[in-house]
Design an enzyme around this catalytic site. Structure first.
Site, short mmCIF file in Angstrom:
data_model
loop_
_atom_site.label_atom_id
_atom_site.label_comp_id
_atom_site.label_asym_id
_atom_site.label_seq_id
_atom_site.Cartn_x
_atom_site.Cartn_y
_atom_site.Cartn_z
N GLU A 55 -24.97 -73.14 -172.68
CA GLU A 55 -23.60 -73.66 -172.97
C GLU A 55 -22.58 -72.65 -173.05
O GLU A 55 -21.47 -72.84 -172.65
CB GLU A 55 -23.42 -74.44 -174.23
CG GLU A 55 -22.26 -75.04 -174.54
CD GLU A 55 -22.31 -75.95 -176.21
OE1 GLU A 55 -21.32 -76.09 -176.47
OE2 GLU A 55 -23.52 -76.31 -176.35
N ARG A 81 -22.41 -78.32 -188.65
CA ARG A 81 -22.99 -79.30 -188.55
C ARG A 81 -24.24 -79.21 -189.35
O ARG A 81 -24.77 -80.27 -190.04
CB ARG A 81 -23.58 -79.10 -187.06
CG ARG A 81 -24.74 -80.13 -186.70
CD ARG A 81 -24.34 -81.54 -186.57
NE ARG A 81 -23.87 -81.81 -185.27
CZ ARG A 81 -23.90 -83.04 -184.87
NH1 ARG A 81 -24.13 -83.81 -185.48
NH2 ARG A 81 -23.04 -83.31 -183.68
N GLU A 124 -30.61 -84.94 -179.10
CA GLU A 124 -31.25 -84.05 -180.02
C GLU A 124 -31.64 -84.74 -181.31
O GLU A 124 -32.60 -84.07 -181.85
CB GLU A 124 -29.71 -83.52 -180.60
CG GLU A 124 -29.10 -82.26 -179.74
CD GLU A 124 -27.47 -81.94 -180.28
OE1 GLU A 124 -27.60 -80.96 -180.63
OE2 GLU A 124 -26.64 -82.70 -180.05
#
Length: 1337
Positions: A810, A888, A1269
């Site tokens: 990413e 997160r 995920e």
């Protein structure tokens, strides 16, 4: 050696075609030759050390002694091309093609959904192909054994095995019956008639017809019969000599005493590639009869030292089946070690002699040979001598008693005799294809018809720099009765004699020392059982072996996998062309299975292309004093050195904050920091030159671990906080307050395709084209443009497909692609670089290690009143995405639980490690496992079942999260109840408890864990996507969108969406690639939302096309799609449309704790049962049941594949994968040899996956849900099942209550937590008194 040395022609066959190489280079591998010289790119480079199997090919040879053709699976990345003289090679291209005829193996792995990213698929196909060439009807055990040397990071292995099961004797069965479960063939029809488990129809598969396989080339047989002379191949630096007689070999060894003898190149190849060793002369003894013969004597079996381990195993198995048991106990011990020795590809080529002569201190076989006192024949030009493998044979680290001019000719493995008992043990991180932590051979001989020890040898590997005998202990045991007193004496003396320095290489010192005692105890019990049987003395069995102890002697065994996958069938009446909701095969699967799918490094070489190799820092933190490239630039083929001085734009870079550099300029801040790069004509030349670039440093202080960062307050600001309720009040109301900690280790992405980039300058206006393996074309484009000093419009980034990403591509791919772009811009020609596995692991970072501290207040009833948790992450030397990852983690600190008073603090630690980055789950797994720890501890203190405490706190519809988002459309209770039902949880719990009552040294554990995972990018602006649809006049459709295909089936799902909207078959729609010149400003393919975002963008684009075609459809309702398209074209209607989508109504302010961070939540529940070996720390994943809410699945096959793949990646994270750093920041684990991801043997014995029915999600395309995920977090069920089993073991030692178990739950941590008599004999040293080999970062 001089270039005038004679060199012969290398002759071999590839896929039936004759190859003649006049300039064979001994340093070139078969894989390089296939890919570069022959253009056969189907075989992939995954690791370069024979540990992943991506490069597997079949090598066929004529065996004169057996008078038959032998087919062997081998690692092309290790096989020197020179070793293939007069052999036939079959690659993936040679067995089938989508353009002609696909092989049944290729068809089945594709149609059984066993290929996701596809990078590993050719190697797996070739392993299976070789097995079927040797055995057309294998058992499932043989199939799983054939795959021991192959890895897959995407699928979770189950669909591969299900596809291959159709070739086996149990073909057509789910495999459950042989494991004692209900078989699919006998199961009753379910009431839920809309549920189905049919992901593929095996009746459609083409049958295997062995008569249609290619034959061994007749010309090659003739050449073999004619050839009897020595051959020699000369390269730039190395000479390869293949003598044909023993006398020639001995003359060569006398002339070149430092020459290396190479049979399989499994050791020398690694040394030359990774340890920078150079051996100018290599001798290949493979064709010398005396060294490849197998002779049966009165005393045993004599194996020539060039016999492979496969030959050794086959010969010993045959002997065991024919010779009385009491004569073959040494053979059985050797076979026990060979069962877990490397993978099949390595065993097929690795020689017995090489295993002895490398003198590895962790050798699997040498301890057995030493314990058995094997006889070895040593020869030289001066004569012959015989020696025993005893404590004098290994004279030092990697040294033996042989003289430089001597060779090991043969080794005799003796028959055992009555009253002799020998066992071998190996303990490793995992079972399949792993190096030993401790290995041993134990041999006891008794006086006839007694239990009195006549002689005993205890030999250990992994406990010194050589294989060692515990001589003092053995001397104490001779003449003693084999009873409890002997056991006590033995373990006492072993604890004193077999010791390790606390700084010993390999670490795990306390564990290794405990193993020496535990493994002896297993041997003690094994011998007791054998004595009882052989002496027919029931008193021995009844008085000394308690029934609960007997299982300690059981060898590790795993039944073949059985599995069930359930999903909701499409509604009756759904049109056959409407493929949404159907298990459509991944549209690239067949190309991947035939090797025809193109990845970045498969692209043909440009005529003037150059290759780049990185020069990286060897210091964790230092000033760069000088960079000397003088010697590097003198080497053959080297063109230039590239550094910060060559950047015409900005050297500053970074995905969010510009706190990184393309090249280190004045200072390096981690080992692996890119300093520069060498550009040369070939990869080999570039790599050699990079190694001789000399960088002078002035070292500075460094921080490596989280604990060091905490002590020095080394944090990236700000500190994140999330809070709900009144924490003070919550703790005041509590009956109990408990504190705890957990460390969650990092994880390497281990995508099978490493980072790769190819930059092609266009020579006009600064234009450049980048072909990159990336999840983020937009960032790749913009970072390169910034470094080159040109607008982004001059840079095009193109991605066909990538061989796995998982978040690792990413942001971190840009550290390579930008360097390659700078080099190409400087040289004005194409430049390519594909990182080696060890480079990739060194420089690119991984999952953030976390340290969680929690304080929990709760009532006697188990009701939690308050939780205060602090998270510390090891970010490394730059911020990268660390703040978002920490956020997160905080978003998931409550998991699915409604806690009235809760606070979370997040500290991002600044250290001198390579920057850690995104990884599947993105902080969620670390946040969630910490919450499950305090839930578990509460249950333990209150004496309540953990599942009861979990259920008590589960969120309900309308509850509010700590980040003030209201929970709607909650399905967690449905998932929970269905998982309880599917697993028959309460019945299973009774069975586990009963098993634990009956077994002392094996314990089972059970856990059921719920998961809630928020779906969206938590950075609001990224929640957008674009698509572009072109309709051509023939009716074909070219679809482009902003997501990249990395195995998750995104392109397939997008074609399904377009097919449904346009109402045309998928065969009319094609996705070519993802590129920045078709869809600009794309968000990364990440955060599980790619189907949601891109699916809606594709939907919008297709709706635009439909709207434009509607007048022509209305005018000609009986027309075809092609008619309407042509009519619109002739009416000058635009048949190209853009689509765009952004998720509405989301956005969150962390400082104010207000807004909505997630579009919706995915839910799931997993129940897992495990079994641990309390003496070794081994564990087996027995059963797993998963229920997952995926909304209305777009493609059940892809979604189930994602669930299983993510789950197994989570199993790796929580139980197996361990990154080990030195105190100075050096990464020890830099390849599959030392870093272990789950293999085929790590799958749960029973894997039951069910997609929740009737759970449409109104917030995503066609009511689906994200899937990439969330399932990874379900693997915590395995972790807590292990912890449950450890609790049962600790209870045997009267240890109760909460205890700390860090993640991953490796054999070391499991064994050390199972405290018992043996662990108490090992006293750990004060950590302040030594420097450890590895630290917890």
């Amino acid at each position: 050696m001089a270039s005038t040395v004679k060199t012969d022609e290398l002759v071999f066959f590839v896929n039936g075609k004759k190859v003649i190489e006049k300039n064979a280079d001994p340093e070139m591998t078969l894989l390089t030759y296939l890919r570069r010289k022959l253009g056969l790119t189907g075989s992939k480079l995954g690791c370069g050390e024979g540990g992943c199997g991506a490069c597997t090919v079949m090598v066929s040879r004529y065996n004169p002694s057996q008078e038959k053709i032998v087919h062997l699976a081998v690692n092309a990345c290790l096989s020197p091309v020179c070793s293939l003289h007069l052999a036939a090679v079959t690659t993936i291209e040679g067995i089938g093609s989508v353009t002609s005829r696909i092989h049944p193996i290729q068809e089945r792995i594709a149609k059984a959904h066993g290929s996701q990213c596809g990078f590993c698929t050719p190697g797996i196909v070739m392993s299976m192909y070789t097995l079927l060439r040797n055995n057309t009807l294998p058992t499932m055990e043989e199939i799983e054994e054939a795959f021991q040397g192959n890895l897959c990071r995407c699928t979770g292995y189950r669909p591969i095995l299900e596809g291959m099961r159709t070739f086996s004797k149990s073909s057509g069965c789910c495999g459950a019956l042989q494991n004692g479960n209900s078989c699919c063939m006998k199961s009753k029809e379910t009431d839920e008639t809309d549920f189905t488990s049919r992901l593929f129809d095996s009746s459609e598969f083409k049958p295997l017809d062995p008569t249609q396989e290619p034959i061994f080339p007749p010309e090659l047989l003739m050449l073999i019969q004619k050839t009897s002379t020595q051959v020699q191949f000369q390269g730039e630096r190395v000479s390869w000599i293949q003598p044909n007689s023993l006398s020639d070999l001995l003359c060569l060894k006398a002339k070149h005493p430092d020459a290396k003898l190479v049979v399989g190149n499994t050791e020398v190849g690694i040394e030359m590639k990774f340890k920078n060793m150079l051996y100018p002369v290599i001798i290949a003894p493979n064709y010398i009869p005396e060294m490849t013969s197998v002779l049966h004597s009165e005393d045993g079996i004599v194996f020539g030292s060039a016999c492979t381990l496969t030959v050794l195993a086959e010969t010993l198995k045959k002997a065991v089946s024919k010779v009385p048991d009491n004569k073959t106990r040494v053979f059985q011990a050797v076979l026990a070690q060979l069962k877990w020795f490397a993978g099949q590809q390595i065993r097929n080529v690795s020689g017995i002699g090489g295993n002895v002569m490398t003198a590895s201190p962790i050798s699997d076989l040498n301890p057995v040979f030493m314990a058995a006192n094997c006889k070895m024949t040593i020869v030289s030009k001066d004569g012959k001598r015989e020696v025993r493998m005893d404590d004098k044979f290994f004279t030092g680290y990697r040294k033996t008693a042989l003289k430089p001019n001597e060779i090991l000719l043969s080794i005799e493995i003796p028959y055992s005799r009555k009253g002799q008992y020998i066992s071998a043990f190996k303990q490793a991180q995992r079972r399949d294809d792993d190096i030993a932590i401790v290995t041993c051979g134990m041999n006891a001989i008794f006086h006839e018809s007694t239990t009195i020890v006549k002689d005993i040898k205890l030999s250990y590997g992994g406990m010194a720099e050589t294989t060692v005998l515990a001589k003092k202990t053995c001397e104490q045991l001779i003449g003693k009765q084999w009873n409890e007193d002997l056991l006590q004496e033995a373990v006492y003396h072993l604890a004193q004699e077999i010791t390790l320095s606390p700084s010993a290489p390999g670490g795990m010192v306390q564990y290794r020392q405990t193993l020496t005692l535990s493994l002896f105890y297993k041997f003690y019990l094994t011998v007791l059982q054998n004595l009882a049987n052989d002496l027919m003395d029931k008193n021995i069995a009844s008085s000394l072996i308690l029934p609960a102890y007997a299982s300690a002697t059981d060898a590790f065994h795993k039944d073949p996998i059985s599995s069930v996958q359930l999903f909701q069938a499409v509604p009756p009446g759904q049109e056959i062309d409407d493929v949404v909701g159907r298990p459509l095969v991944h549209l690239s699967a067949l190309k991947q299975a035939t090797g025809e799918a193109i990845y970045c490094d498969d692209m043909p070489r440009f005529q003037n292309e150059l290759y780049l190799a990185l020069v990286t820092s060897t210091k964790a933190h230092a000033k760069i004093l000088s960079i000397d490239t003088t010697e590097a630039l003198k080497l053959p083929g080297v063109v230039c050195f590239v550094s910060a001085k060559d950047i015409s734009g900005s050297n500053a870079t970074g995905p969010v904050f510009q706190d990184e550099t393309v090249f280190a300029d004045d200072e390096v801040t981690c080992i692996g920091h890119i300093i520069g790069a060498v550009v040369a004509d070939t990869q080999e030349h570039a790599n050699r030159a990079a190694k001789v670039v000399n960088v002078a440093y002035k070292e500075l202080s460094y921080i490596i671990t989280i604990q060091e960062a905490i002590a020095k307050k080394s944090f990236y600001e700000p500190i994140r906080k999330l809070e709900k309720g009144n924490l003070k009040k919550g703790f005041e109301e509590a009956d109990h307050v408990l504190e705890g900690e957990i460390h969650i280790g990092g994880q390497e992405h281990f995508y099978l395709e490493t980072h790769c980039a190819l930059a092609v300058p266009k020579m006009e206006e600064g234009e450049i084209e980048l072909f990159v393996s990336t999840q983020n074309p937009h960032a790749t484009q913009s970072h390169a443009a910034k470094a080159l000093g040109v607008p982004s419009s001059r840079v095009v980034c193109r991605v066909k497909r990538i061989g796995g990403g998982f978040g690792g591509k990413e942001t971190r791919n840009s550290i390579l692609s930008t360097v390659v772009a700078v080099a190409a811009n400087k040289m004005k020609c194409p430049v390519r670089c594909m990182l080696s596995r060890d480079e990739d692991m060194l420089v690119s970072g991984g999952r953030h290690p976390f340290f969680g501290k929690y304080k929990v207040g709760f009532m006697k009833t188990g009701q939690v009143t308050a939780v205060d948790v602090s998270y510390y992450s090891n970010a490394g030397n730059s911020i990268d995405l660390s703040f978002s990852i920490m956020e997160r983690a905080l978003f998931h600190m409550d998991n699915v639980y409604n806690i009235p008073n809760i606070r979370g603090l997040g500290y991002v630690c600044k250290t001198n490690l390579p920057s850690n980055t995104a990884f599947r789950g993105f902080g969620g797994p670390q946040g969630m496992i910490t919450s499950e720890c305090w839930i578990n501890d509460v249950a333990s203190v209150c004496g309540l079942p953990a599942e009861e405490v979990r259920r008590k706190h589960m969120c309900k519809e309308g509850d509010i999260t700590p980040f003030n988002q209201i929970l709607n459309d909650l399905t967690i209770e449905r998932c929970w109840e269905e998982c309880l039902k599917n697993s028959q949880y309460y019945c299973l719990r009774d069975q586990v408890n009963e098993f634990n009552r009956q077994h002392r040294w094996k314990k089972r554990g059970l856990a059921i864990i719920p998961v809630k995972f928020g779906i969206s990018f938590t950075v609001t602006f990224l929640n957008q996507a674009g698509a572009l649809v072109h309709v051509y006049t023939d009716g074909s459709v070219l679809l482009t969108h902003g997501g990249t295909e990395m195995g998750q089936g995104l392109h397939t799902k997008m074609i399904q969406v377009a097919s449904k909207v346009l109402k045309i078959p998928v065969s009319k729609i094609y996705v070519s690639e993802t590129s920045t010149n078709t869809v600009p400003n794309t968000s990364p393919t990440a955060a599980s939302v790619s189907s949601d975002l891109n699916g809606m963008a594709v939907y919008n684009a297709c709706q635009t096309i439909l709207k434009r075609l509607k007048p022509y459809q209305d005018k000609h309702p009986d027309g075809t799609w092609e008619d309407w398209v042509r009519a619109a074209y002739f009416d000058r209607v635009n048949l190209s449309a853009n689509g765009f989508y952004k998720i509405p109504d989301i956005g969150y302010d962390f400082e104010k704790n207000e807004g909505i961070p997630f579009s919706y939540f995915s839910y799931g529940v997993a129940c897992s049962e495990v079994e641990i070996d309390c003496l070794t720390g081994d564990h087996k994943n027995l059963h797993t049941w998963i229920v997952m809410d995926v909304g209305n699945s777009l493609n059940p096959a892809i979604d189930i594949g994602q669930i299983e793949g993510a789950f197994m990646q989570g199993v790796g994270l929580f139980t197996l994968e361990e990154l080990r750093y030195s105190p100075s920041g050096y990464l020890h684990t830099r390849g599959p040899g030392s870093y272990k991801i789950p293999g085929f043997g790590d799958i749960p014995g029973t894997l039951h996956v069910s997609l929740l029915r009737e759970a449409p999600n109104s917030k995503a395309i066609f009511c689906s849900k994200a899937i990439g995920e969330p399932p990874l977090l379900l693997a915590t069920s395995v972790f807590f099942a292990i912890k449950d089993a450890i609790s049962a073991a600790r209870a045997e030692s009267n240890l109760t209550g909460p205890f700390r178990l860090d993640s991953p739950a490796t054999p070391e941590r499991i064994r050390n937590a199972c405290a018992d008599y043996f662990t108490k004999l090992i006293h750990p040293q004060d950590p302040q008194t030594f420097t450890p080999w590895a630290v917890q970062v």
